[in-house]
Design a protein around this motif. Sequence first.
Motif, PDB file in Angstrom:
ATOM      1  N   ARG A  80      -9.919  37.937 140.372  1.00 53.25           N
ATOM      2  CA  ARG A  80     -10.914  38.811 141.000  1.00 53.25           C
ATOM      3  C   ARG A  80     -10.289  39.724 142.054  1.00 53.25           C
ATOM      4  NH1 ARG A  80     -15.533  34.482 142.464  1.00 53.25           N
ATOM      5  NH2 ARG A  80     -13.894  32.930 142.382  1.00 53.25           N
ATOM      6  N   PHE A  81      -9.070  40.170 141.740  1.00 55.49           N
ATOM      7  CA  PHE A  81      -8.316  41.057 142.618  1.00 55.49           C
ATOM      8  C   PHE A  81      -8.125  40.434 144.010  1.00 55.49           C
ATOM      9  CE2 PHE A  81      -9.396  43.821 139.220  1.00 55.49           C
ATOM     10  CZ  PHE A  81      -8.442  44.814 139.203  1.00 55.49           C
ATOM     11  N   TYR A  82      -8.177  39.126 144.054  1.00 51.79           N
ATOM     12  CA  TYR A  82      -7.855  38.336 145.256  1.00 51.79           C
ATOM     13  C   TYR A  82      -8.728  38.701 146.458  1.00 51.79           C
ATOM     14  CZ  TYR A  82      -3.793  37.034 142.480  1.00 51.79           C
ATOM     15  OH  TYR A  82      -2.983  36.567 141.479  1.00 51.79           O
ATOM     16  N   TRP A  83      -9.965  39.112 146.176  1.00 60.42           N
ATOM     17  CA  TRP A  83     -10.861  39.427 147.290  1.00 60.42           C
ATOM     18  C   TRP A  83     -11.183  38.193 148.117  1.00 60.42           C
ATOM     19  CZ3 TRP A  83     -12.339  43.706 149.660  1.00 60.42           C
ATOM     20  CH2 TRP A  83     -12.198  44.925 149.011  1.00 60.42           C
ATOM     21  N   ASP A  84     -11.398  37.064 147.451  1.00 62.95           N
ATOM     22  CA  ASP A  84     -11.702  35.840 148.202  1.00 62.95           C
ATOM     23  C   ASP A  84     -10.516  35.427 149.066  1.00 62.95           C
ATOM     24  OD1 ASP A  84     -14.415  34.419 147.249  1.00 62.95           O
ATOM     25  OD2 ASP A  84     -13.569  35.546 145.582  1.00 62.95           O
ATOM     26  N   GLU A  85      -9.317  35.546 148.489  1.00 66.35           N
ATOM     27  CA  GLU A  85      -8.126  35.212 149.268  1.00 66.35           C
ATOM     28  C   GLU A  85      -7.958  36.158 150.455  1.00 66.35           C
ATOM     29  OE1 GLU A  85      -7.716  33.448 145.275  1.00 66.35           O
ATOM     30  OE2 GLU A  85      -8.362  35.385 146.058  1.00 66.35           O
ATOM     31  N   LEU A  86      -8.310  37.429 150.244  1.00 63.28           N
ATOM     32  CA  LEU A  86      -8.218  38.396 151.340  1.00 63.28           C
ATOM     33  C   LEU A  86      -9.184  38.022 152.467  1.00 63.28           C
ATOM     34  CD1 LEU A  86      -7.234  41.063 152.573  1.00 63.28           C
ATOM     35  CD2 LEU A  86      -9.012  42.239 151.241  1.00 63.28           C
ATOM     36  N   TYR A  87     -10.408  37.667 152.093  1.00 66.05           N
ATOM     37  CA  TYR A  87     -11.370  37.252 153.117  1.00 66.05           C
ATOM     38  C   TYR A  87     -10.921  35.971 153.813  1.00 66.05           C
ATOM     39  CZ  TYR A  87     -15.056  40.679 152.298  1.00 66.05           C
ATOM     40  OH  TYR A  87     -15.786  41.830 152.243  1.00 66.05           O
ATOM     41  N   GLN A  88     -10.344  35.045 153.044  1.00 62.68           N
ATOM     42  CA  GLN A  88      -9.833  33.818 153.648  1.00 62.68           C
ATOM     43  C   GLN A  88      -8.721  34.131 154.643  1.00 62.68           C
ATOM     44  OE1 GLN A  88     -10.611  30.570 153.418  1.00 62.68           O
ATOM     45  NE2 GLN A  88     -12.292  30.790 151.984  1.00 62.68           N
ATOM     46  N   PHE A  89      -7.838  35.066 154.265  1.00 58.02           N
ATOM     47  CA  PHE A  89      -6.744  35.442 155.168  1.00 58.02           C
ATOM     48  C   PHE A  89      -7.290  36.086 156.432  1.00 58.02           C
ATOM     49  CE2 PHE A  89      -3.764  38.682 156.702  1.00 58.02           C
ATOM     50  CZ  PHE A  89      -2.645  37.897 156.975  1.00 58.02           C
ATOM     51  N   ILE A  90      -8.241  37.014 156.267  1.00 57.40           N
ATOM     52  CA  ILE A  90      -8.792  37.704 157.436  1.00 57.40           C
ATOM     53  C   ILE A  90      -9.508  36.730 158.358  1.00 57.40           C
ATOM     54  CG2 ILE A  90     -10.515  39.408 158.175  1.00 57.40           C
ATOM     55  CD1 ILE A  90      -9.818  41.009 155.649  1.00 57.40           C
ATOM     56  N   THR A  91     -10.326  35.843 157.773  1.00 59.03           N
ATOM     57  CA  THR A  91     -11.110  34.936 158.613  1.00 59.03           C
ATOM     58  C   THR A  91     -10.256  33.824 159.215  1.00 59.03           C
ATOM     59  OG1 THR A  91     -11.739  33.707 156.614  1.00 59.03           O
ATOM     60  CG2 THR A  91     -13.268  35.388 157.411  1.00 59.03           C
ATOM     61  N   HIS A  92      -9.433  33.158 158.399  1.00 62.82           N
ATOM     62  CA  HIS A  92      -8.703  31.994 158.888  1.00 62.82           C
ATOM     63  C   HIS A  92      -7.425  32.363 159.642  1.00 62.82           C
ATOM     64  CE1 HIS A  92     -11.419  30.027 156.066  1.00 62.82           C
ATOM     65  NE2 HIS A  92     -11.107  28.876 156.617  1.00 62.82           N
ATOM     66  N   LYS A  93      -6.667  33.312 159.089  1.00 69.11           N
ATOM     67  CA  LYS A  93      -5.389  33.644 159.718  1.00 69.11           C
ATOM     68  C   LYS A  93      -5.546  34.599 160.899  1.00 69.11           C
ATOM     69  CE  LYS A  93      -2.865  31.295 156.780  1.00 69.11           C
ATOM     70  NZ  LYS A  93      -2.077  30.110 157.213  1.00 69.11           N
ATOM     71  N   ILE A  94      -6.364  35.642 160.716  1.00 70.01           N
ATOM     72  CA  ILE A  94      -6.476  36.667 161.760  1.00 70.01           C
ATOM     73  C   ILE A  94      -7.564  36.308 162.770  1.00 70.01           C
ATOM     74  CG2 ILE A  94      -6.983  39.085 162.222  1.00 70.01           C
ATOM     75  CD1 ILE A  94      -5.770  39.776 159.521  1.00 70.01           C
ATOM     76  N   ILE A  95      -8.799  36.134 162.280  1.00 71.44           N
ATOM     77  CA  ILE A  95      -9.908  35.899 163.216  1.00 71.44           C
ATOM     78  C   ILE A  95      -9.788  34.533 163.870  1.00 71.44           C
ATOM     79  CG2 ILE A  95     -12.416  35.690 163.421  1.00 71.44           C
ATOM     80  CD1 ILE A  95     -12.692  37.721 161.187  1.00 71.44           C
ATOM     81  N   PHE A  96      -9.659  33.474 163.034  1.00 71.22           N
ATOM     82  CA  PHE A  96      -9.592  32.130 163.601  1.00 71.22           C
ATOM     83  C   PHE A  96      -8.242  31.858 164.264  1.00 71.22           C
ATOM     84  CE2 PHE A  96     -12.749  30.597 160.140  1.00 71.22           C
ATOM     85  CZ  PHE A  96     -13.769  31.244 160.797  1.00 71.22           C
ATOM     86  N   GLY A  97      -7.138  32.266 163.572  1.00 65.67           N
ATOM     87  CA  GLY A  97      -5.816  31.936 164.078  1.00 65.67           C
ATOM     88  C   GLY A  97      -5.344  32.820 165.219  1.00 65.67           C
ATOM     89  N   CYS A  98      -5.488  34.142 165.069  1.00 65.54           N
ATOM     90  CA  CYS A  98      -4.932  35.066 166.062  1.00 65.54           C
ATOM     91  C   CYS A  98      -5.923  35.460 167.157  1.00 65.54           C
ATOM     92  CB  CYS A  98      -4.422  36.336 165.363  1.00 65.54           C
ATOM     93  SG  CYS A  98      -3.119  36.026 164.148  1.00 65.54           S
ATOM     94  N   ILE A  99      -7.202  35.393 166.873  1.00 64.88           N
ATOM     95  CA  ILE A  99      -8.195  35.816 167.867  1.00 64.88           C
ATOM     96  C   ILE A  99      -8.935  34.615 168.450  1.00 64.88           C
ATOM     97  CG2 ILE A  99     -10.286  37.186 168.240  1.00 64.88           C
ATOM     98  CD1 ILE A  99      -9.344  39.047 166.001  1.00 64.88           C
ATOM     99  N   SER A 100      -9.498  33.802 167.569  1.00 64.79           N
ATOM    100  CA  SER A 100     -10.308  32.683 168.061  1.00 64.79           C
ATOM    101  C   SER A 100      -9.460  31.604 168.725  1.00 64.79           C
ATOM    102  CB  SER A 100     -11.105  32.071 166.902  1.00 64.79           C
ATOM    103  OG  SER A 100     -11.973  33.017 166.340  1.00 64.79           O
ATOM    104  N   LYS A 101      -8.268  31.347 168.188  1.00 62.41           N
ATOM    105  CA  LYS A 101      -7.439  30.276 168.745  1.00 62.41           C
ATOM    106  C   LYS A 101      -7.018  30.558 170.184  1.00 62.41           C
ATOM    107  CE  LYS A 101      -3.584  27.268 167.451  1.00 62.41           C
ATOM    108  NZ  LYS A 101      -2.523  27.030 166.440  1.00 62.41           N
ATOM    109  N   PRO A 102      -6.510  31.768 170.532  1.00 67.40           N
ATOM    110  CA  PRO A 102      -6.212  32.044 171.953  1.00 67.40           C
ATOM    111  C   PRO A 102      -7.461  31.989 172.837  1.00 67.40           C
ATOM    112  CG  PRO A 102      -5.093  33.621 170.541  1.00 67.40           C
ATOM    113  CD  PRO A 102      -6.014  32.840 169.661  1.00 67.40           C
ATOM    114  N   ILE A 103      -8.580  32.475 172.306  1.00 66.05           N
ATOM    115  CA  ILE A 103      -9.820  32.410 173.093  1.00 66.05           C
ATOM    116  C   ILE A 103     -10.202  30.954 173.327  1.00 66.05           C
ATOM    117  CG2 ILE A 103     -12.294  32.934 173.050  1.00 66.05           C
ATOM    118  CD1 ILE A 103     -11.618  35.497 171.549  1.00 66.05           C
ATOM    119  N   ALA A 104     -10.046  30.122 172.294  1.00 66.34           N
ATOM    120  CA  ALA A 104     -10.365  28.700 172.448  1.00 66.34           C
ATOM    121  C   ALA A 104      -9.435  28.043 173.468  1.00 66.34           C
ATOM    122  CB  ALA A 104     -10.256  27.989 171.095  1.00 66.34           C
ATOM    123  N   TRP A 105      -8.128  28.419 173.431  1.00 66.30           N
ATOM    124  CA  TRP A 105      -7.190  27.865 174.430  1.00 66.30           C
ATOM    125  C   TRP A 105      -7.601  28.287 175.841  1.00 66.30           C
ATOM    126  CZ3 TRP A 105      -4.206  29.862 178.272  1.00 66.30           C
ATOM    127  CH2 TRP A 105      -3.251  29.023 178.842  1.00 66.30           C
TER     128      TRP A 105
END
Length: 675
Positions: free
Chosen positions: A595-620
């Motif tokens: 499916r042109f990896y749309w689900d994987e793209l959303y997973q990357f954006i949400t888990h790696k960028i939003i959760f990992g790079c944005i949410s994780k420092p905010i949580a710390w």
Amino acid sequence: MQPVIPIIILALPLAMFLFLGLCGHKLSHRMAGILGTAGMGVTMTLAYITAFTYFFSGSPEFIDADAHTRLQAVIFNYDWLAFTPQLVIRLGFLLDPISALLLVVITTISFMVHLYSNGYMRDHHGVWEKGFQRFYAFLSLFSFSMLGLVVATNIFQMYIFWELVGASSYLLIGFYYTKPSAVSASKKAFIVTRFADLGFLLGILVLSFYTGTFNFTDFTSTEVADGVYQISETTSAGIRDLIANSTVPMFMGASVLTWALVLIFIGGMGKSAMLPLHIWLPDAMEGPTPVSALIHAATMVVAGVYLVARLFPLYLMEPAALDIVVVVGALTALYAAMVACTQLDIKRVLAFSTISQIAFMMVSLGVTRPEFHHGVGYMAGMFHLFTHAMFKALLFLCAGALIHAIGSNNYTDMHGLRKYMPITHITFLIGCLAIAGIIPFAGFFSKDEILTATMGYSTVWYIWMSLVAGLTAFYMFRLYYLIFWWKEHKVHEGHPAPHDQPWTMTLPLVILAAISCVAGFVPMGNLVTWNGHEMFDNVNFFTNLSALNWQVAGMSLAIAIVGILVATVMYRKENRYPQMMKQALPRLWDWCFHRFYWDELYQFITHKIIFGCISKPIAWFDRNVVDGTMNAMAFVTQRLSFAIRGLQSGNVQFYVWMYLIGALLLGLITAICLI
């Protein structure tokens, strides 16, 4: 028209939802199914009476005798919330060509699904699904929500029922709540559509702020004069100013009206699963198959198309907004068609087919211009909405019969079933012929008019959509041959041979197949108008085949036949051609399959960028700085309280001594100050 019948159309599904939801557990499964089906049958009958009265009664309430055009009729409209004397939210019932058409579509498909579910929600031994009564309650809630949406008299009423549709679809997709994949799919659908609905809400607020109204009759009080779309004499002052851009600001080079319409279209993109908000629809197949037929083939997913059609006179004022509709629709149509060519799960093939066909409708609306065939694209989009609802619901219900017989969604378990399931085979074939656009089935007429409208707009987009039409014929007949031909079905030991399902499941297939054979001859050009303006000057394009544009019709028919022939060569019999195609285009095949990896793209954006790079420092920061500061204040307070707790010892003598010492200190300080 008296408001009694329209009120019952809305009240009866709501009453069935409340009754089955609250008292269904006290009823037998059979009785719950009979009541739910009967309630929807009565609703369908009343909807047919309402639509027939509107289209054919000739009442002055619905027909302008002088102009020979159909009018928008507000049957009832009750005040609910009044923000200002002009800005009032009302709950009402609006009848015009597209709302009357949708009344027929929604109630027809809903009744067929209610009837079909009486057989589908039982296993081969006649054991009912757990929560059967709850399932029928949710079906009734969804039907009520969709009916309220399409007859809304104002955009805020539409938004209320829009959210109810989202909530009821969440409940139906997650019906198997003990199944993790179903729970995940329901949450995914809910979250994705909520983000889109935020855009819809912002668009409503912007539009109502500058126009001073929520009413559709105000938004659509425009007219065509000499091929030019313009405001009429009855248009409110707020809309006049907004359209003229005379008293409203610009933002980033676009008018406020353009931004409002684009934001509203984002809401439609979410409900109708347009790129990039399409990812929820394939996963929504985790719900029971009748749910897929009701929500994701014929009703909920067309809400976005209906939204654009309802505000279409405003969209015509802003060609930039319509251009966005065209681009999004065309990209989505080709993407979904390519993905459907590679899927193994038959319901996922049909899901991506739905995305592609809904995109066809969006493109048809987007290319509409009043100077070309009096706006043929608008009519064609609504016509395809009608025909697609019938044959796509048919295909999904056929898929449900196959899954019920085989116990699997995977086509690799279904080869050679034409000998075992002849009724399902014939009805599925009719659905495939209809969606492929083969004359005289319904899809031929509606798709031909869409391509005609596209040709009048742009040759590039005409070629693009013709390619999508060819892919549609290919992947649908690929699916047909892999299920019913290919090779002999192997019946596993201990498993009964597949067979056609009971009459409650077979009868809806036969009825929908019959409709798919004749729906193309409905004189839609005379029925569907915008704001009472006839599309074709009373020329009936569909009961007279010679009136068709045979240059376009012949080309679209040839493209469909080529797609079918290619599928026949590759998939009618087991051969090496499919594997050769995979080997020839391995990277493209993998991209389409995934499916042109749309689900994987959303997973990357949400888990790696939003959760990992944005949410994780905010949580710390929250845990260490914010919580640390609060903990430090608590620690200091606690230590200080321990240090001074002796002051509150309860010893009266100690209190007297402290009082005397304090008095002496005050006296001493006073004496020093006086000196």
